[in-house]
Scaffold this active site. Structure first.
Site, mmCIF file in Angstrom:
data_model
loop_
_atom_site.group_PDB
_atom_site.id
_atom_site.type_symbol
_atom_site.label_atom_id
_atom_site.label_comp_id
_atom_site.label_asym_id
_atom_site.label_seq_id
_atom_site.Cartn_x
_atom_site.Cartn_y
_atom_site.Cartn_z
ATOM 1 N N CYS A 77 41.429 31.217 57.345
ATOM 2 C CA CYS A 77 41.632 31.534 55.925
ATOM 3 C C CYS A 77 40.265 31.636 55.261
ATOM 4 C CB CYS A 77 42.426 30.427 55.238
ATOM 5 S SG CYS A 77 44.071 30.239 55.933
ATOM 6 N N ARG A 85 64.980 38.359 60.116
ATOM 7 C CA ARG A 85 63.534 38.450 59.896
ATOM 8 C C ARG A 85 62.796 37.409 60.721
ATOM 9 N NH1 ARG A 85 66.537 36.266 55.992
ATOM 10 N NH2 ARG A 85 65.728 34.742 54.478
ATOM 11 N N CYS A 105 43.113 25.806 51.435
ATOM 12 C CA CYS A 105 43.743 25.171 50.281
ATOM 13 C C CYS A 105 44.203 23.787 50.704
ATOM 14 C CB CYS A 105 44.946 25.983 49.826
ATOM 15 S SG CYS A 105 44.640 27.759 49.837
ATOM 16 N N LYS A 152 65.368 27.745 53.912
ATOM 17 C CA LYS A 152 65.132 27.562 52.483
ATOM 18 C C LYS A 152 66.458 27.374 51.748
ATOM 19 C CE LYS A 152 60.991 30.445 52.454
ATOM 20 N NZ LYS A 152 61.041 30.913 53.851
ATOM 21 N N ARG A 166 50.528 24.469 56.340
ATOM 22 C CA ARG A 166 50.212 24.688 57.763
ATOM 23 C C ARG A 166 48.835 24.120 58.107
ATOM 24 N NH1 ARG A 166 52.589 30.386 57.998
ATOM 25 N NH2 ARG A 166 54.827 29.967 58.130
ATOM 26 N N ASP A 217 56.338 20.796 50.363
ATOM 27 C CA ASP A 217 56.926 20.233 51.585
ATOM 28 C C ASP A 217 56.344 18.855 51.917
ATOM 29 O OD1 ASP A 217 58.461 22.513 52.091
ATOM 30 O OD2 ASP A 217 56.847 23.475 53.229
ATOM 31 N N ARG A 233 63.582 32.076 62.489
ATOM 32 C CA ARG A 233 64.522 31.093 61.953
ATOM 33 C C ARG A 233 65.719 31.764 61.300
ATOM 34 N NH1 ARG A 233 61.812 27.771 57.745
ATOM 35 N NH2 ARG A 233 60.655 26.802 59.443
ATOM 36 N N TYR A 234 65.489 32.916 60.677
ATOM 37 C CA TYR A 234 66.584 33.667 60.057
ATOM 38 C C TYR A 234 66.848 34.891 60.922
ATOM 39 C CZ TYR A 234 64.915 30.902 56.114
ATOM 40 O OH TYR A 234 64.493 29.887 55.302
ATOM 41 N N ASP A 271 62.201 24.071 51.198
ATOM 42 C CA ASP A 271 62.339 24.361 52.622
ATOM 43 C C ASP A 271 62.862 23.084 53.285
ATOM 44 O OD1 ASP A 271 62.067 26.283 54.666
ATOM 45 O OD2 ASP A 271 60.107 26.862 53.860
ATOM 46 N N CYS A 313 47.862 23.114 51.698
ATOM 47 C CA CYS A 313 48.491 24.041 52.651
ATOM 48 C C CYS A 313 49.523 23.343 53.544
ATOM 49 C CB CYS A 313 47.415 24.656 53.527
ATOM 50 S SG CYS A 313 48.079 25.782 54.769
HETATM 51 C C1 LIG Z 1 60.187 31.696 54.313
HETATM 52 C C2 LIG Z 1 60.370 32.221 55.644
HETATM 53 C C3 LIG Z 1 60.842 33.518 55.851
HETATM 54 C C4 LIG Z 1 61.123 34.459 54.711
HETATM 55 O O1 LIG Z 1 62.191 34.077 53.935
HETATM 56 P P1 LIG Z 1 62.532 34.885 52.598
HETATM 57 O O2 LIG Z 1 63.587 34.083 51.954
HETATM 58 O O3 LIG Z 1 62.981 36.236 53.034
HETATM 59 O O4 LIG Z 1 61.287 34.988 51.794
HETATM 60 C C5 LIG Z 1 61.034 33.933 57.133
HETATM 61 N N1 LIG Z 1 60.805 33.120 58.187
HETATM 62 C C6 LIG Z 1 60.342 31.872 58.021
HETATM 63 C C7 LIG Z 1 60.120 31.027 59.205
HETATM 64 C C8 LIG Z 1 60.111 31.384 56.745
HETATM 65 O O5 LIG Z 1 59.633 30.142 56.583
HETATM 66 S S1 SF4 Z 2 47.911 28.136 51.691
HETATM 67 FE FE1 SF4 Z 2 47.217 27.666 53.788
HETATM 68 S S2 SF4 Z 2 47.558 29.539 54.976
HETATM 69 FE FE2 SF4 Z 2 47.619 30.092 52.794
HETATM 70 S S3 SF4 Z 2 45.500 30.700 52.324
HETATM 71 FE FE3 SF4 Z 2 45.683 28.541 51.770
HETATM 72 S S4 SF4 Z 2 45.004 27.449 53.608
HETATM 73 FE FE4 SF4 Z 2 45.431 29.562 54.238
#
Ligand SMILES: *Cc1c(COP(=O)(O)O)cnc(C)c1O
Ligand code: SF4
Length: 392
Positions: free
Chosen positions: A146, A137, A150, A358, A155, A314, A133-134, A351, A153
């Site tokens: 996991c 990175r 949690c 972000k 995801r 989120d 996305r960025y 986000d 979470c």
């Molecule tokens: C949060 C995130 C990152 C890392 O972002 P930082 O601001 O560097 O912590 C990279 N890729 C994705 C998809 C993210 O959600």
């Molecule tokens: S927040 Fe989600 S991905 Fe992270 S440890 Fe907990 S369940 Fe796993």
């Protein structure tokens, strides 16, 4: 000097009280009396994963058995005996309990607009499992497993899914994409929790990403120090140390999670030369007060874990009961500035949906600015004029 700006942390007494968790339920006591408590494999083997096991606890979670069965059918369930032992069962609103016990609201409560994948992560994947996305990175999801699932979470849509992501062929495709994309200088290894993987497999992944010449650093996101600190063994740290520069982001949400065991796990990572930072999520009824966040961040600083981000929760389906008003995080951040040192202040970020990335949300101290002066409101509420002379 006046002390009026230093807040009293009301959690102090609560936390020391909790150090002697007097009345652990029989099940937890039985666990703790087991000689294997410090063995992470034993912790994994003895996780609570079913409604039957949950119903032997003093409180299996809010809702009827049928309602909880629905939750467990929809979303995976697991909690380690260690994390369970942090619960204060005399407190029906215990912040650890809320993070790890099922709640019928996961399937019944939904705010307008919440979705399984509001950030559209699954649509930002040039190859399966890799989110780019960025520009500089990319985030590699290498497992869907996991130690503890949690309940908040973001995801949770993909918990335990048999995605091909974790397969070596899939990692090879990610490496291939990164190799061809020379603007990527950082790879974030995520999941799921990468520290649940077999260390040889994880090492293979670390080595493969690091072999790409333009990849300068690796970051690894894990909640293992919080939910299974005994997994952070000297062997594991030794392996990770071979792959520096490596940064770890962990996920403490409440000061009560910073136990002696968790602090020792972070210390082992730090001694291996791996900086540890923290990403916290603002969660309603768990940590959504200035006192709790302030105390959490100070405790983190004192164990040398840098508070990195404070996330707004989120709009993820199944977690809506944890969401706070967006203004809450700004208000909390404002109260941190001026009451605690900069090393214990995380950036509050939200986000944005649809892959907007972000957005940091800073309380503003600047009221007005023109070619001659800027006007500030100080952390104590005073108005201060700051000259900005022409030609500077
Ligand atoms: C949060 C995130 C990152 C890392 O972002 P930082 O601001 O560097 O912590 C990279 N890729 C994705 C998809 C993210 O959600
Ligand atoms: S927040 Fe989600 S991905 Fe992270 S440890 Fe907990 S369940 Fe796993």
């Amino acid at each position: 000097m006046s002390n009026s700006a230093s807040p009293v942390c009301p959690l102090d007494s609560q936390t020391s009280k909790n150090r002697e968790l007097g009345a652990a339920p029989a099940l937890v006591q039985a666990f703790q009396n087991s000689g294997n408590w410090k063995d992470w494999k034993w912790q994994i083997r003895n996780r609570i994963t079913s409604l039957d096991a949950l119903s032997r606890l003093p409180n299996p979670g809010p809702g009827t058995r049928e309602g909880l069965a629905n939750v467990l059918r929809r979303y995976r369930y697991a909690v380690t005996p260690y994390y369970l032992s942090l619960i204060d069962w005399t407190d029906p609103a215990d912040p650890i309990m809320k993070q790890c016990l099922p709640d019928t609201r996961e399937v019944t409560f939904r705010l307008p607009g919440s979705e399984d994948d509001p950030l559209k992560e699954n649509e930002h994947m040039p190859v399966p499992g890799l989110i780019h996305r960025y520009r500089d990175r990319a985030l590699a999801m290498v497992t869907t497993t996991c130690a503890v699932y949690c309940r908040h979470c973001n995801r949770k849509r993909q918990w335990g899914l048999r995605h091909a992501w974790a397969h070596s062929r899939s990692v090879a495709r990610m490496v291939d994409y990164i190799q061809k994309t020379s603007c990527i200088r950082e790879v974030i290894i995520s999941g799921g929790d990468p520290l649940t993987m077999h260390p040889d497999k994880l090492e293979g992944i670390l080595a493969a990403f690091q072999a790409v010449p333009h990849v300068e650093v690796i970051r690894l996101g894990t909640r293992i120090p919080v939910v299974l600190p005994m997994r952070v063994t000297d062997d594991l740290c030794g392996m990770l140390a071979r792959h520096r520069p490596l940064w770890i982001n962990t996920h403490f949400n409440h000061p009560r999670e910073i136990t002696a065991e968790a602090a020792a796990a972070c210390d082992r990572l730090l001694r291996a030369g791996i900086p540890v930072s923290n990403q916290c999520v603002l969660l309603k009824g768990i940590n959504d007060s200035a006192e709790t966040i302030c105390y959490l961040c100070r405790r983190l600083q004192s164990i040398m874990v840098r508070p990195y981000y404070l996330f707004h929760c989120d709009s993820v389906r199944g977690t809506d009961h944890f969401r706070t008003d967006l203004r809450k995080g700004i208000e909390i951040t404002r109260s941190l500035w001026g009451t605690t040192g900069g090393l214990s202040i995380p950036n509050f970020v939200v986000d944005l949906p649809e892959g907007g990335g972000k957005a940091p949300l800073m309380p503003s101290y600047l009221l007005d600015i023109d070619g001659e002066e800027a006007i500030f409101r100080t952390f104590e509420g005073k108005i201060v004029r700051y000259p900005c002379p022409e030609g500077a």
